[in-house]
Design a protein around this motif. Sequence first.
Motif, PDB file in Angstrom:
ATOM      1  N   PRO A 442      32.148 -93.733 -24.150  1.00 36.29           N
ATOM      2  CA  PRO A 442      30.769 -93.453 -24.573  1.00 36.29           C
ATOM      3  C   PRO A 442      30.646 -93.387 -26.087  1.00 36.29           C
ATOM      4  CG  PRO A 442      31.800 -91.480 -23.680  1.00 36.29           C
ATOM      5  CD  PRO A 442      32.746 -92.608 -23.421  1.00 36.29           C
ATOM      6  N   ALA A 443      29.417 -93.550 -26.558  1.00 36.15           N
ATOM      7  CA  ALA A 443      29.148 -93.437 -27.992  1.00 36.15           C
ATOM      8  C   ALA A 443      29.381 -92.001 -28.454  1.00 36.15           C
ATOM      9  CB  ALA A 443      27.715 -93.872 -28.287  1.00 36.15           C
ATOM     10  N   ALA A 444      29.331 -91.801 -29.770  1.00 34.58           N
ATOM     11  CA  ALA A 444      29.614 -90.473 -30.328  1.00 34.58           C
ATOM     12  C   ALA A 444      28.659 -89.420 -29.801  1.00 34.58           C
ATOM     13  CB  ALA A 444      29.556 -90.527 -31.855  1.00 34.58           C
ATOM     14  N   ASP A 445      27.420 -89.821 -29.472  1.00 35.43           N
ATOM     15  CA  ASP A 445      26.457 -88.854 -28.957  1.00 35.43           C
ATOM     16  C   ASP A 445      26.480 -88.766 -27.433  1.00 35.43           C
ATOM     17  OD1 ASP A 445      25.398 -91.279 -28.310  1.00 35.43           O
ATOM     18  OD2 ASP A 445      23.471 -90.991 -29.313  1.00 35.43           O
ATOM     19  N   GLY A 446      27.478 -89.378 -26.807  1.00 37.33           N
ATOM     20  CA  GLY A 446      27.611 -89.314 -25.358  1.00 37.33           C
ATOM     21  C   GLY A 446      26.850 -90.379 -24.605  1.00 37.33           C
ATOM     22  N   THR A 447      26.162 -91.279 -25.281  1.00 37.64           N
ATOM     23  CA  THR A 447      25.411 -92.338 -24.606  1.00 37.64           C
ATOM     24  C   THR A 447      26.373 -93.277 -23.892  1.00 37.64           C
ATOM     25  OG1 THR A 447      23.703 -92.248 -26.309  1.00 37.64           O
ATOM     26  CG2 THR A 447      23.757 -94.210 -24.927  1.00 37.64           C
ATOM     27  N   PRO A 448      26.172 -93.527 -22.597  1.00 35.77           N
ATOM     28  CA  PRO A 448      27.068 -94.457 -21.887  1.00 35.77           C
ATOM     29  C   PRO A 448      26.995 -95.854 -22.488  1.00 35.77           C
ATOM     30  CG  PRO A 448      25.767 -93.160 -20.341  1.00 35.77           C
ATOM     31  CD  PRO A 448      25.183 -92.905 -21.688  1.00 35.77           C
ATOM     32  N   ARG A 449      28.145 -96.511 -22.524  1.00 36.28           N
ATOM     33  CA  ARG A 449      28.223 -97.867 -23.056  1.00 36.28           C
ATOM     34  C   ARG A 449      28.922 -98.758 -22.043  1.00 36.28           C
ATOM     35  NH1 ARG A 449      30.996 -97.559 -28.758  1.00 36.28           N
ATOM     36  NH2 ARG A 449      30.289 -99.714 -28.866  1.00 36.28           N
ATOM     37  N   TYR A 450      28.530-100.028 -22.059  1.00 32.33           N
ATOM     38  CA  TYR A 450      29.050-100.985 -21.085  1.00 32.33           C
ATOM     39  C   TYR A 450      29.392-102.287 -21.805  1.00 32.33           C
ATOM     40  CZ  TYR A 450      26.605 -97.704 -18.009  1.00 32.33           C
ATOM     41  OH  TYR A 450      26.154 -96.574 -17.384  1.00 32.33           O
ATOM     42  N   ARG A 451      30.204-103.104 -21.135  1.00 27.43           N
ATOM     43  CA  ARG A 451      30.602-104.384 -21.705  1.00 27.43           C
ATOM     44  C   ARG A 451      30.633-105.442 -20.624  1.00 27.43           C
ATOM     45  NH1 ARG A 451      35.578-106.788 -22.214  1.00 27.43           N
ATOM     46  NH2 ARG A 451      36.557-104.885 -21.416  1.00 27.43           N
ATOM     47  N   PRO A 503      11.489 -95.413 -41.130  1.00 25.62           N
ATOM     48  CA  PRO A 503      10.479 -96.125 -40.330  1.00 25.62           C
ATOM     49  C   PRO A 503       9.766 -95.183 -39.374  1.00 25.62           C
ATOM     50  CG  PRO A 503      12.655 -96.514 -39.437  1.00 25.62           C
ATOM     51  CD  PRO A 503      12.857 -95.713 -40.694  1.00 25.62           C
ATOM     52  N   ASP A 504       8.765 -95.700 -38.699  1.00 23.43           N
ATOM     53  CA  ASP A 504       8.089 -94.900 -37.674  1.00 23.43           C
ATOM     54  C   ASP A 504       9.100 -94.458 -36.620  1.00 23.43           C
ATOM     55  OD1 ASP A 504       5.709 -95.309 -38.973  1.00 23.43           O
ATOM     56  OD2 ASP A 504       5.149 -97.049 -37.756  1.00 23.43           O
ATOM     57  N   PRO A 505       8.943 -93.248 -36.081  1.00 21.90           N
ATOM     58  CA  PRO A 505       9.934 -92.746 -35.120  1.00 21.90           C
ATOM     59  C   PRO A 505      10.038 -93.645 -33.894  1.00 21.90           C
ATOM     60  CG  PRO A 505       8.487 -90.979 -35.856  1.00 21.90           C
ATOM     61  CD  PRO A 505       7.889 -92.252 -36.366  1.00 21.90           C
ATOM     62  N   LEU A 506      11.254 -93.804 -33.419  1.00 21.54           N
ATOM     63  CA  LEU A 506      11.503 -94.533 -32.186  1.00 21.54           C
ATOM     64  C   LEU A 506      11.187 -93.634 -30.996  1.00 21.54           C
ATOM     65  CD1 LEU A 506      14.870 -96.082 -33.318  1.00 21.54           C
ATOM     66  CD2 LEU A 506      12.929 -97.434 -32.531  1.00 21.54           C
ATOM     67  N   PRO A 507      11.027 -94.221 -29.796  1.00 26.43           N
ATOM     68  CA  PRO A 507      10.855 -93.386 -28.602  1.00 26.43           C
ATOM     69  C   PRO A 507      12.011 -92.404 -28.438  1.00 26.43           C
ATOM     70  CG  PRO A 507      10.336 -95.674 -28.114  1.00 26.43           C
ATOM     71  CD  PRO A 507      10.888 -95.662 -29.502  1.00 26.43           C
ATOM     72  N   GLY A 508      11.733 -91.285 -27.808  1.00 25.95           N
ATOM     73  CA  GLY A 508      12.671 -90.174 -27.726  1.00 25.95           C
ATOM     74  C   GLY A 508      14.099 -90.532 -27.366  1.00 25.95           C
ATOM     75  N   PRO A 509      14.349 -91.278 -26.261  1.00 25.08           N
ATOM     76  CA  PRO A 509      15.743 -91.560 -25.877  1.00 25.08           C
ATOM     77  C   PRO A 509      16.495 -92.422 -26.885  1.00 25.08           C
ATOM     78  CG  PRO A 509      14.236 -91.954 -24.045  1.00 25.08           C
ATOM     79  CD  PRO A 509      13.391 -91.760 -25.254  1.00 25.08           C
ATOM     80  N   LEU A 510      15.762 -93.112 -27.761  1.00 24.77           N
ATOM     81  CA  LEU A 510      16.405 -94.006 -28.727  1.00 24.77           C
ATOM     82  C   LEU A 510      16.643 -93.343 -30.074  1.00 24.77           C
ATOM     83  CD1 LEU A 510      14.178 -97.156 -28.082  1.00 24.77           C
ATOM     84  CD2 LEU A 510      16.300 -96.521 -26.917  1.00 24.77           C
ATOM     85  N   ARG A 511      16.082 -92.175 -30.281  1.00 25.22           N
ATOM     86  CA  ARG A 511      15.971 -91.595 -31.616  1.00 25.22           C
ATOM     87  C   ARG A 511      17.288 -90.966 -32.069  1.00 25.22           C
ATOM     88  NH1 ARG A 511      10.852 -88.043 -31.716  1.00 25.22           N
ATOM     89  NH2 ARG A 511      10.065 -90.070 -30.997  1.00 25.22           N
ATOM     90  N   LEU A 512      17.571 -91.099 -33.380  1.00 31.23           N
ATOM     91  CA  LEU A 512      18.645 -90.357 -34.031  1.00 31.23           C
ATOM     92  C   LEU A 512      18.052 -89.040 -34.533  1.00 31.23           C
ATOM     93  CD1 LEU A 512      20.247 -93.282 -36.079  1.00 31.23           C
ATOM     94  CD2 LEU A 512      20.879 -92.474 -33.805  1.00 31.23           C
ATOM     95  N   THR A 513      18.743 -87.938 -34.268  1.00 35.14           N
ATOM     96  CA  THR A 513      18.094 -86.638 -34.435  1.00 35.14           C
ATOM     97  C   THR A 513      18.550 -85.844 -35.657  1.00 35.14           C
ATOM     98  OG1 THR A 513      19.765 -85.673 -32.965  1.00 35.14           O
ATOM     99  CG2 THR A 513      17.706 -86.419 -31.964  1.00 35.14           C
ATOM    100  N   SER A 514      19.693 -86.194 -36.253  1.00 35.07           N
ATOM    101  CA  SER A 514      20.197 -85.399 -37.373  1.00 35.07           C
ATOM    102  C   SER A 514      21.071 -86.272 -38.253  1.00 35.07           C
ATOM    103  CB  SER A 514      21.006 -84.204 -36.867  1.00 35.07           C
ATOM    104  OG  SER A 514      22.183 -84.649 -36.207  1.00 35.07           O
ATOM    105  N   ALA A 515      21.425 -85.736 -39.415  1.00 41.40           N
ATOM    106  CA  ALA A 515      22.297 -86.490 -40.319  1.00 41.40           C
ATOM    107  C   ALA A 515      23.666 -86.726 -39.682  1.00 41.40           C
ATOM    108  CB  ALA A 515      22.445 -85.745 -41.644  1.00 41.40           C
ATOM    109  N   ALA A 516      24.185 -85.718 -38.989  1.00 40.22           N
ATOM    110  CA  ALA A 516      25.485 -85.885 -38.324  1.00 40.22           C
ATOM    111  C   ALA A 516      25.403 -86.950 -37.240  1.00 40.22           C
ATOM    112  CB  ALA A 516      25.947 -84.555 -37.739  1.00 40.22           C
ATOM    113  N   HIS A 517      24.294 -86.922 -36.489  1.00 35.68           N
ATOM    114  CA  HIS A 517      24.081 -87.933 -35.448  1.00 35.68           C
ATOM    115  C   HIS A 517      23.992 -89.316 -36.082  1.00 35.68           C
ATOM    116  CE1 HIS A 517      21.534 -89.261 -31.710  1.00 35.68           C
ATOM    117  NE2 HIS A 517      22.700 -89.860 -31.788  1.00 35.68           N
ATOM    118  N   ALA A 518      23.277 -89.428 -37.185  1.00 35.03           N
ATOM    119  CA  ALA A 518      23.113 -90.719 -37.859  1.00 35.03           C
ATOM    120  C   ALA A 518      24.454 -91.247 -38.358  1.00 35.03           C
ATOM    121  CB  ALA A 518      22.127 -90.582 -39.017  1.00 35.03           C
ATOM    122  N   ARG A 519      25.254 -90.381 -38.970  1.00 37.58           N
ATOM    123  CA  ARG A 519      26.550 -90.832 -39.486  1.00 37.58           C
ATOM    124  C   ARG A 519      27.456 -91.280 -38.348  1.00 37.58           C
ATOM    125  NH1 ARG A 519      31.715 -89.073 -40.636  1.00 37.58           N
ATOM    126  NH2 ARG A 519      32.561 -89.813 -42.651  1.00 37.58           N
TER     127      ARG A 519
END
Length: 726
Positions: A442-451, A503-519
């Motif tokens: 999974p991604a750093a924020d726990g989002t499931p990833r697939y290939r 930019p304008d905020p993305l929809p909630g599930p897509l959004r980056l929420t903090s500087a740590a999350h962004a990095r």
Amino acid sequence: MARKTVTTEAGPGAPAGRVPGLDRLPAGPALFVGRRTELGALRAAAARPAEGRSPVLVLAGRPGSGRTALAVRFAVTVAAQYPDGVLFARLSAPDGGRVPPARAARRLLEQLGGDTAGVPLPGAAGDGRDDAACVALRAALAGRRVLLLLDDVRDAGQLWPLLADEPGCLVLATTSGPLTGIEDIDPVILGGLDRPAAADLLGDLVGGTRIGCDPVGGADLAEACGSQPAALRLMAGRLRGKPELAVTEAARELALAVAEAAAPVPTGEAAGAADPAPVKDRPAGAGEKAPGEERGARGDKESKEKGNKGRRDGGGARNGQGAKGGKGGEGAAAGDRTARGPVPVAEPPAEPARDPAAWVRPAPEPAEPVPVPDNDPLVGAFTLAYRALPAAQARMLRALTLAPAQCADLRTASALVGCPAPEAAATLAALAERELLAEEPPAADGTPRYRVPGRLHPRLVRLRERDDRPAEVELARARLLERMVRLTESARALLDPSGGPGPDPLPGPLRLTSAAHARAWLLGERDLLLGAVADAIGQGDLDGSAGRLVTALLRALPLTGAAAPADLYQLHELVLTVAERHGRPRRASAALLNLGDLQAAAGSWEQASGHYRAALEHARAADDEALCARALEGAAGCHRALGDPVRAADWYGRALGIRQSLGDQAAEARLLARVAEAHTAQRRFEEADREYRASLAVLRRLGDEHGREAVGAALAELRERALAGW
């Protein structure tokens, strides 16, 4: 459906604690059975004493044999013996492309915690054993116990530059074909699972008692699958999705599908006739799109249609026997920047002299990828699985071949098909349940990833080319680029709020929420972002969106504090490609200046000088005197570092004349001091004294006390040495 996990015993080498790097390995299947003999062979080979270099284990098997899953399983069981960490790299792209060993070496160095800032950038050396990144990796491995898992190696020419003269390390390479040329290797060859293991895998994947109550049908299905793990998984996914389907009927369906795929295509019929029948699709564009992404995608397409004329392209076997940038990104260079002095860079430690030809003879040409033949059970199982997909899932699966490295999460998948993020997440999970997607860590924020598995990628590309209109494909790629631009700009705004609004905020599930999350997102998705922009610019049809993504990355990656110089170098090269393609000499000059700065910072003065000279030519074509002065100053610095003070004085003097004509007094004072330094190196002390005094006069007019102190100290030192007869 909950499924239990079947595994082999961990064995004596099972890790007792956490070994660095295990989280980098592919997730692997939740269910793993059999392969005890192969695991034992790998353990025995790893236990043999090594002499001179890192021992190499080769795991060979055709696509779908489960070689990567077995390699990961083995790596986990022996990781405790390699306390300095586990490194992982894929050496083939999903489309069969060959990953250069230098690129793999840089990524492995980063995983090892090595400093890649001092490694000369691309273009400084060839892509072989003498490449600077490969030399640095081998030097960094000296004296360590590290396990390197190199997945999907195409040929020995990829592998041998990465092999260190360190017997304490272990290299495990998986391949679908022979690795001709590497001595003292006895590959472990994967065939099908044995009958009990195949039955166990089917039973646990399907769940319930369907296989146990019909052992004959289960045996028939396993035989029809050739006991290959990938085919077994696809057929198990089909049985889970169709509870009414009898196991014996599934075996008959598979046999018919394999025969149909293997049947000769009559002359004149279109290629790809053996592919699954088309699936009716819903209208493109259904679902939610983040505001501005569709507009940006369509705008990029319209701008491409209006112009861009005359563009030019941017740039199982035994050791070989029988087995098959926008304004924000480049503006700093275009302006009147202060030139940086040379950055001292430590060279990698010298290696002991030895002849690598004594143990490796690389193949003269890269090997071609091993295809999946039409009569392979894997093809039949995939055909049945694909035909049973709902239209939305089939469309998603085809679209994922457009994702960078064929890896996707809900952010990229929803952009590709233009659907809401929750719908994309559900579709990805459904495809994974059908065994058509492999789960990634999974991604750093726990989002499931697939290939998309590499074994399915070529056929899915053929299906996409057959079923999806070119305009839809292009729009999907543009949506993906615009999504990446907005995410990258959002990350930049979180990391540096003073740098301007995001930019304008993305929809909630897509959004980056903090500087740590962004990095964490930027660093975790860095390779995919770089791959996406390189692919787009390489195709040359979405330069607008790709250029915006390059600019966003150039602004955001340095804010993470972990931007690799090689990544920035690649981005500036892409800027140069687009600028030259569209005949924009000013932007090309700015890109070349940045490339020169990166090479100079790495100590590659010859390469840096070449970039500065090319930048000067473009600046002259653009009639931009400020860029000309910047290029002249950069080239002068290279001559100075290379020990040529005569040329340095000449080029500094030419830059000085331009800066004086522009009235740039700060640059004038700096260049007067540089000319004085060049005169000093030539022992022309009177001229040096005069230039230092002129620099002091300019700094006095500017009121720059700090500059006056530095130049005054240099002048005092010069006079003291001159009086002492130096």
